[in-house]
Scaffold this motif. Structure first.
Motif, mmCIF file in Angstrom:
data_model
loop_
_atom_site.group_PDB
_atom_site.id
_atom_site.type_symbol
_atom_site.label_atom_id
_atom_site.label_comp_id
_atom_site.label_asym_id
_atom_site.label_seq_id
_atom_site.Cartn_x
_atom_site.Cartn_y
_atom_site.Cartn_z
ATOM 1 N N ARG A 165 -34.023 3.886 -0.975
ATOM 2 C CA ARG A 165 -34.320 4.888 0.055
ATOM 3 C C ARG A 165 -35.742 4.731 0.583
ATOM 4 O O ARG A 165 -35.998 4.949 1.776
ATOM 5 N N ALA A 166 -36.666 4.364 -0.291
ATOM 6 C CA ALA A 166 -38.052 4.144 0.143
ATOM 7 C C ALA A 166 -38.122 2.981 1.136
ATOM 8 O O ALA A 166 -38.832 3.049 2.150
ATOM 9 N N LEU A 167 -37.386 1.922 0.852
ATOM 10 C CA LEU A 167 -37.357 0.769 1.754
ATOM 11 C C LEU A 167 -36.711 1.129 3.089
ATOM 12 O O LEU A 167 -37.186 0.729 4.152
ATOM 13 N N GLN A 168 -35.641 1.891 3.010
ATOM 14 C CA GLN A 168 -34.958 2.299 4.236
ATOM 15 C C GLN A 168 -35.870 3.165 5.103
ATOM 16 O O GLN A 168 -35.951 2.972 6.318
ATOM 17 N N ASP A 192 -38.556 -6.733 9.247
ATOM 18 C CA ASP A 192 -37.712 -7.809 8.712
ATOM 19 C C ASP A 192 -37.821 -7.890 7.191
ATOM 20 O O ASP A 192 -36.822 -8.098 6.490
ATOM 21 N N LYS A 193 -39.031 -7.724 6.668
ATOM 22 C CA LYS A 193 -39.230 -7.764 5.218
ATOM 23 C C LYS A 193 -38.519 -6.602 4.543
ATOM 24 O O LYS A 193 -37.878 -6.760 3.497
ATOM 25 N N TYR A 194 -38.648 -5.402 5.117
ATOM 26 C CA TYR A 194 -37.983 -4.225 4.537
ATOM 27 C C TYR A 194 -36.468 -4.393 4.581
ATOM 28 O O TYR A 194 -35.776 -4.070 3.616
ATOM 29 N N ALA A 195 -35.969 -4.868 5.722
ATOM 30 C CA ALA A 195 -34.515 -5.031 5.865
ATOM 31 C C ALA A 195 -33.981 -6.063 4.876
ATOM 32 O O ALA A 195 -32.914 -5.877 4.284
ATOM 33 N N HIS A 196 -34.724 -7.147 4.690
ATOM 34 C CA HIS A 196 -34.304 -8.188 3.750
ATOM 35 C C HIS A 196 -34.250 -7.637 2.329
ATOM 36 O O HIS A 196 -33.263 -7.844 1.598
ATOM 37 N N ALA A 197 -35.303 -6.915 1.943
ATOM 38 C CA ALA A 197 -35.343 -6.330 0.602
ATOM 39 C C ALA A 197 -34.254 -5.283 0.439
ATOM 40 O O ALA A 197 -33.602 -5.195 -0.614
ATOM 41 N N CYS A 198 -34.047 -4.494 1.480
ATOM 42 C CA CYS A 198 -33.042 -3.433 1.441
ATOM 43 C C CYS A 198 -31.640 -4.029 1.258
ATOM 44 O O CYS A 198 -30.835 -3.528 0.463
ATOM 45 N N GLY A 199 -31.354 -5.100 1.970
ATOM 46 C CA GLY A 199 -30.056 -5.741 1.848
ATOM 47 C C GLY A 199 -29.834 -6.325 0.458
ATOM 48 O O GLY A 199 -28.752 -6.182 -0.116
#
Length: 203
Positions: A168-171, A184-191
């Protein structure tokens, strides 16, 4: 180990920037040569401290210029360029090298240490106002997902599950970030993390 604990808890919190810089330099040097067995019990706090120091010791001029660019609706390209520059400068620095070394050690660490790192990454993302800290933490999440997936396995309830809280923090960080490189970094980590979290938490 005693010196490391002092550097982590007190050295990096010195009011004098020069003193904090000296303590950070010592800490990075110790990480570079220390036996992983000595570092193991300190790694969660150590990793969080290094991540937070990335933003606190970053030249203020970078942030100022990017804020100015954000206020100009016609300078999106300039904003993204400055953001990429900030990330490149940090990623090539000694703090990033120390963080990378710690992450390289993680597969050989006890599972309890791996799991203890998860809430520290969550804390770094939530508590830091600095772009470089949040993106570095996101990179750590991606690395940990690839090398230590069991670190995110947790049977606790949704409200107290550290992995779900981190997701949730990443999202949230992705939603509020303006620059594309950070998104892009957040989305990659989130995925990567979503694939390891309970299915009901991702729906």
């Amino acid at each position: 180990a005693t010196v490391l604990r002092w550097l982590i808890k007190h050295g990096l919190k010195q009011q004098c920037a020069e003193a904090a810089g000296v303590c950070l330099s010592c800490l990075v040097g110790v990480v570079d040569v220390a036996n992983p067995a000595i570092l193991q019990p300190l790694i969660p706090d150590l990793l969080r401290s290094l991540l937070l120091s990335m933003s606190s010791l970053e030249p203020a001029a970078f942030s100022y210029l990017q804020v100015r660019a954000a206020g100009d609706s016609s300078s999106t390209d300039n904003y993204d360029t400055l953001e990429r520059l900030r990330l490149q400068v940090v990623q090539s620095g000694p703090i990033a090298s120390a963080v990378t070394k710690i992450m390289d050690m993680m597969p050989s660490m006890d599972i309890s240490v791996q799991k203890a790192v998860v809430p520290e990454l969550d804390s770094a993302i939530r508590q830091s106002a600095g772009l470089t800290t949040r993106t570095a933490a996101a990179d750590c999440v991606s690395t940990l997902c690839a090398t230590c997936p069991n670190a995110f396995k947790n049977d606790t309830r949704l409200a107290t599950n550290p992995s779900v809280s981190l997701l949730r923090a990443l999202q949230s960080a992705s939603e509020y970030e303006k620059g594309q490189a950070a998104k892009d970094k957040y989305a990659h980590a989130c995925g990567n993390l979503a694939a390891l979290c309970p299915g009901y938490s991702v729906r």
